[in-house]
Design a protein around this motif. Structure first.
Motif, PDB file in Angstrom:
ATOM      1  N   ALA A 121      -8.024 103.527  30.316  1.00 16.12           N
ATOM      2  CA  ALA A 121      -7.376 104.491  29.423  1.00 16.12           C
ATOM      3  C   ALA A 121      -7.725 103.988  28.224  1.00 16.12           C
ATOM      4  N   LEU A 122      -7.168 102.784  27.802  1.00 12.40           N
ATOM      5  CA  LEU A 122      -7.195 102.319  26.431  1.00 12.40           C
ATOM      6  C   LEU A 122      -8.650 102.156  25.742  1.00 12.40           C
ATOM      7  N   GLN A 162     -11.280 103.982  26.758  1.00 13.13           N
ATOM      8  CA  GLN A 162     -11.895 105.451  26.816  1.00 13.13           C
ATOM      9  C   GLN A 162     -11.181 106.111  25.506  1.00 13.13           C
ATOM     10  N   ILE A 163      -9.868 105.804  25.332  1.00  9.16           N
ATOM     11  CA  ILE A 163      -9.464 106.508  23.906  1.00  9.16           C
ATOM     12  C   ILE A 163     -10.218 106.078  22.809  1.00  9.16           C
ATOM     13  N   TRP A 210     -13.278 105.215  22.755  1.00 12.56           N
ATOM     14  CA  TRP A 210     -14.398 106.178  22.830  1.00 12.56           C
ATOM     15  C   TRP A 210     -14.085 107.462  22.395  1.00 12.56           C
ATOM     16  N   GLY A 211     -13.033 108.062  22.684  1.00  8.33           N
ATOM     17  CA  GLY A 211     -12.807 109.297  22.243  1.00  8.33           C
ATOM     18  C   GLY A 211     -12.680 109.357  20.698  1.00  8.33           C
ATOM     19  N   ILE A 212     -12.105 108.205  20.337  1.00  6.90           N
ATOM     20  CA  ILE A 212     -11.900 108.304  18.880  1.00  6.90           C
ATOM     21  C   ILE A 212     -13.150 108.361  18.061  1.00  6.90           C
ATOM     22  N   LYS A 260     -15.542 111.538  18.268  1.00  6.04           N
ATOM     23  CA  LYS A 260     -14.850 112.853  17.391  1.00  6.04           C
ATOM     24  C   LYS A 260     -14.824 112.443  16.006  1.00  6.04           C
ATOM     25  N   TRP A 261     -14.770 111.319  15.578  1.00  5.17           N
ATOM     26  CA  TRP A 261     -14.368 110.922  14.127  1.00  5.17           C
ATOM     27  C   TRP A 261     -15.800 110.811  13.507  1.00  5.17           C
ATOM     28  N   LEU A 283      -9.265 110.266  32.803  1.00  4.21           N
ATOM     29  CA  LEU A 283      -8.512 109.759  31.503  1.00  4.21           C
ATOM     30  C   LEU A 283      -7.198 110.406  31.334  1.00  4.21           C
ATOM     31  N   LEU A 336      -4.871 109.461  34.260  1.00  2.39           N
ATOM     32  CA  LEU A 336      -4.439 108.164  34.042  1.00  2.39           C
ATOM     33  C   LEU A 336      -3.080 108.044  32.986  1.00  2.39           C
ATOM     34  N   VAL A 337      -3.514 108.891  31.754  1.00  2.00           N
ATOM     35  CA  VAL A 337      -2.422 108.922  30.734  1.00  2.00           C
ATOM     36  C   VAL A 337      -1.109 109.435  31.155  1.00  2.00           C
ATOM     37  N   PRO A 382      -8.515 117.918  15.073  1.00  2.83           N
ATOM     38  CA  PRO A 382      -9.634 117.550  15.957  1.00  2.83           C
ATOM     39  C   PRO A 382     -10.494 116.353  15.939  1.00  2.83           C
ATOM     40  N   GLU A 383     -10.614 115.945  14.612  1.00  4.48           N
ATOM     41  CA  GLU A 383     -11.521 114.707  14.502  1.00  4.48           C
ATOM     42  C   GLU A 383     -10.660 113.264  15.080  1.00  4.48           C
ATOM     43  N   ILE A 384      -9.474 113.499  14.927  1.00  8.86           N
ATOM     44  CA  ILE A 384      -8.785 112.299  15.484  1.00  8.86           C
ATOM     45  C   ILE A 384      -7.872 112.643  16.856  1.00  8.86           C
ATOM     46  N   PHE A 402      -7.754 112.035  19.763  1.00  7.35           N
ATOM     47  CA  PHE A 402      -7.331 111.176  20.878  1.00  7.35           C
ATOM     48  C   PHE A 402      -6.436 110.214  20.472  1.00  7.35           C
ATOM     49  N   PHE A 403      -6.194 110.106  19.067  1.00  3.90           N
ATOM     50  CA  PHE A 403      -5.038 109.292  18.651  1.00  3.90           C
ATOM     51  C   PHE A 403      -3.581 109.954  19.289  1.00  3.90           C
ATOM     52  N   PHE A 448      -3.226 108.681  22.430  1.00 11.18           N
ATOM     53  CA  PHE A 448      -3.100 107.262  22.616  1.00 11.18           C
ATOM     54  C   PHE A 448      -1.672 106.681  22.141  1.00 11.18           C
ATOM     55  N   MET A 455       1.037 106.957  24.714  1.00 13.89           N
ATOM     56  CA  MET A 455       0.773 106.196  25.842  1.00 13.89           C
ATOM     57  C   MET A 455       1.203 104.809  25.306  1.00 13.89           C
TER      58      MET A 455
END
Lengths: 314, 283
Positions: free
Chosen positions: A118-119, A121-122, A124-126, A129-130, B222, B225-226, B258-260, B262-263, B266, B269
């Protein structure tokens, strides 16, 4: 021959073999060999967690990617000095590991696997998207290889291959020594029984924390090398898919052995490149390889051969 | 005002979908200690199977049936033919499911191609509903309704039926359960099939909202899991709370930053891992 000498000579053997082959390889294969050597170090760093410390990680790409991306961002925005970029990349991987270590080291086994998955992949997501910072899906590209103190030109394929061989030899030797160092032996003791080590007076958590950070640093350095090899990095190198490839290299070659991950790297890189010639279905082949290895070769190829190639210590 | 109402609705429908997925995952892990990393793949397969059936027959009931019954067949084969060989070996089992995730992903790519697709909504729910001056898409309300219905049904099954009690016994102590005469292997297969069915059903339900595309399996995995990390592994209550939380965080995160984005997943979690590593309701 002492164990240290034996292990170092095994690593140097591989390096010398690569060096002997290098001048005769056409560019395409020379490039692949660089890739094999860099990924070999990455896989060895993962095995520092998996086989060595008994912590199965599906998130090791996080550290590799952090190393790559940081080096890339420094190279594109500040300086092309390969040493500065390498230091920055390694530092980034270390800092990430110090942070993640606080979160993941309270668990083990399947939980550890899931959380590391999970960590990473997160991350990755950042990265994905950024766009404004990391280039998003397109990643960072156009990174040049400047020699900076290295007495030959790194731009041509063979030029870089020599650097990759030296990189492998140095990192491999360091890892070989790490395995049998007092700190390393303590980590293996922790893998076998935390309670026993604790009753002997070891600060188990601290050892795990540092061991985890070391594994991440090596991953970060290999990430930096990869950036300069590839001149490009994308979120893919932070992803679970990439972590999974590394884990497969470790398991296929034999976790807990010195050269197992190296062998695994050779097989997987070869497989990927050869298979792509014949079919687009290489993802299924990787998946099937996973299944087959787990079912029939759980100790990996080199693990099963045991004595010949530096078996698990202790 | 409508923005917030819409986003809350979207969060709830996403949360309920996540619950269907996470509860299946949690059950399988709680009972068999198998972290089924192919769980997202079953969601994906459910969505694709539903799409295929809808394209051929335009019948929603048939699509739901095909997904909820067809995909678990693959799940049962995976469990009986492969996972059973690695009985009690936690890590190899996880890696095995991981290998299958790749296989299923490539299979789906081969069968249905790489272009993102969406499932058409059922006729009945393709319009909007007006309530208190706000407009809601009927389909999302439908998803929330179905999800809650299943959640309650799942709870009733586990808490109030004999078979449910057997499942709970198996979760608590499978050796004792065996000793008492409960057919644990059968329960294992049954629960695995149930978990997969829930994921596949979620795939069909989520199809019109999330769509279906390569890579969705990993995205769903993902999020699951979170949810499970936050809610606690093996706890259905935790899966419910975690799902709603993640649904809200993910949705508002994507809508507002939208850009961040996933934070926003995160941070909680990491917080849970730091303060309560077993999750909010973990065992």
């Amino acid at each position: 021959m002492s164990t240290a000498k034996k292990r170092i000579s095994m690593v140097l053997g591989v390096a010398l073999l690569s060096g002997a082959l290098a001048p005769f390889l056409p560019n395409y294969y020379a490039g692949l060999l660089s890739e094999v050597l860099i990924f070999a170090v990455f896989a060895m760093s993962l095995d520092l967690l998996v086989g060595f410390m008994g912590l199965p990680s599906l998130g090791h790409a996080a550290y590799f990617g952090m190393g790559s991306y940081t080096a890339g961002l420094i190279a594109l925005n500040y300086t092309h000095n390969i040493w500065v970029c390498a230091a920055a990349g390694t530092l980034a991987a270390l800092v990430t590991a110090l942070l993640f270590g606080l979160l993941v080291l309270r668990t083990g086994g399947a939980s550890f696997l899931m959380i590391t998955l999970a960590l990473s992949q997160i991350l990755w997501g950042i990265a994905f998207k950024w766009r404004s910072f990391t280039g998003g899906e397109d990643g960072l590209s156009g990174i040049a290889r400047t020699s900076m103190g290295i007495p030959w030109d790194l731009t041509p394929v063979h030029g870089f291959l020599w650097l990759a061989i030296i990189f492998f030899a140095v990192m491999g030797a360091l890892i070989a020594l790490y395995h049998i160092s007092p700190f390393g032996l303590a980590l293996q003791g922790i893998r076998e029984s935390e309670t026993r080590m604790r009753s002997l007076g070891y600060n188990v958590w601290l050892y795990k924390y540092i061991g985890h950070a070391v594994a991440a640093m090596v991953a970060g350095v290999s990430g930096v090398m990869f950036l300069f090899y590839n001149s490009f990095v994308s979120p893919n190198y932070l992803s679970t898919g990439f972590s999974a490839k590394a884990l497969l290299m470790v398991i296929l070659g034999g976790s807990g052995t010195l050269l197992g991950p190296v062998f695994g790297s050779l097989v997987i890189v070869a497989l990927e490149n050869v298979v792509s010639f014949f079919t687009e279905r290489w993802m299924m082949i990787i998946g099937a390889t996973y299944v087959l290895v787990v079912l029939f070769f759980p100790k990996g190829v080199l693990g099963s051969l045991g004595k010949l190639t530096g078996r698990r210590q202790g | 005002m409508n923005f917030w109402a819409m986003q809350t609705m979207n969060s709830l429908s996403l949360g309920i979908l996540l619950f269907l997925i996470a509860s299946g995952f949690s059950l399988i892990f709680g009972l068999m200690r198998i972290a089924n990393l192919a769980h997202g793949s079953f969601y994906l397969l459910g969505a694709y199977v539903g799409l295929a059936v809808l394209n051929k027959t335009e019948s929603w009931p048939l699509a739901v049936l095909a997904a909820s019954v067809g995909v678990p067949v693959a799940g049962i084969l995976l469990q009986r033919l492969f996972l059973n060989r690695l009985h009690n070996q936690e890590l190899p089992q996880v890696l095995l499911t991981f290998g299958f995730m790749f296989i299923f992903a490539d299979l789906a790519l081969y069968l249905w191609g790489g272009t993102p697709q969406t499932l058409p909504k059922p006729e009945m729910f393709s319009s909007s509903v007006r309530f208190m001056g706000l407009v809601f898409p009927a389909y999302r309300l439908f998803v929330i309704g179905v999800g809650l219905f299943i959640a309650v049904g799942l709870w009733l099954f586990l808490e109030k039926t004999k078979v449910g009690a057997m499942v709970r016994a198996g979760v608590d102590d499978s050796e004792m359960a065996r000793a008492v005469g409960i057919n644990v292997p059968l329960i294992f297969t049954g629960v695995f099939a149930l978990g997969v069915a829930l994921a596949a059903l979620a795939g069909v339900l989520g199809g019109p909202i999330i769509g279906v595309f390569p890579g969705l399996d990993l995205e769903i995995l993902l999020l699951a899991l979170v949810v499970v990390v936050i809610g606690g592994i093996g706890s259905i209550k935790g899966a419910f709370v975690g799902s709603l939380l993640v649904g809200i965080l993910d949705n508002f995160g994507k809508a507002l930053f939208p850009e961040i984005a996933f934070f926003t997943i995160f941070a909680p979690m990491a917080l849970v891992l730091a303060l309560r590593p077993k999750g909010l309701f973990g065992k």
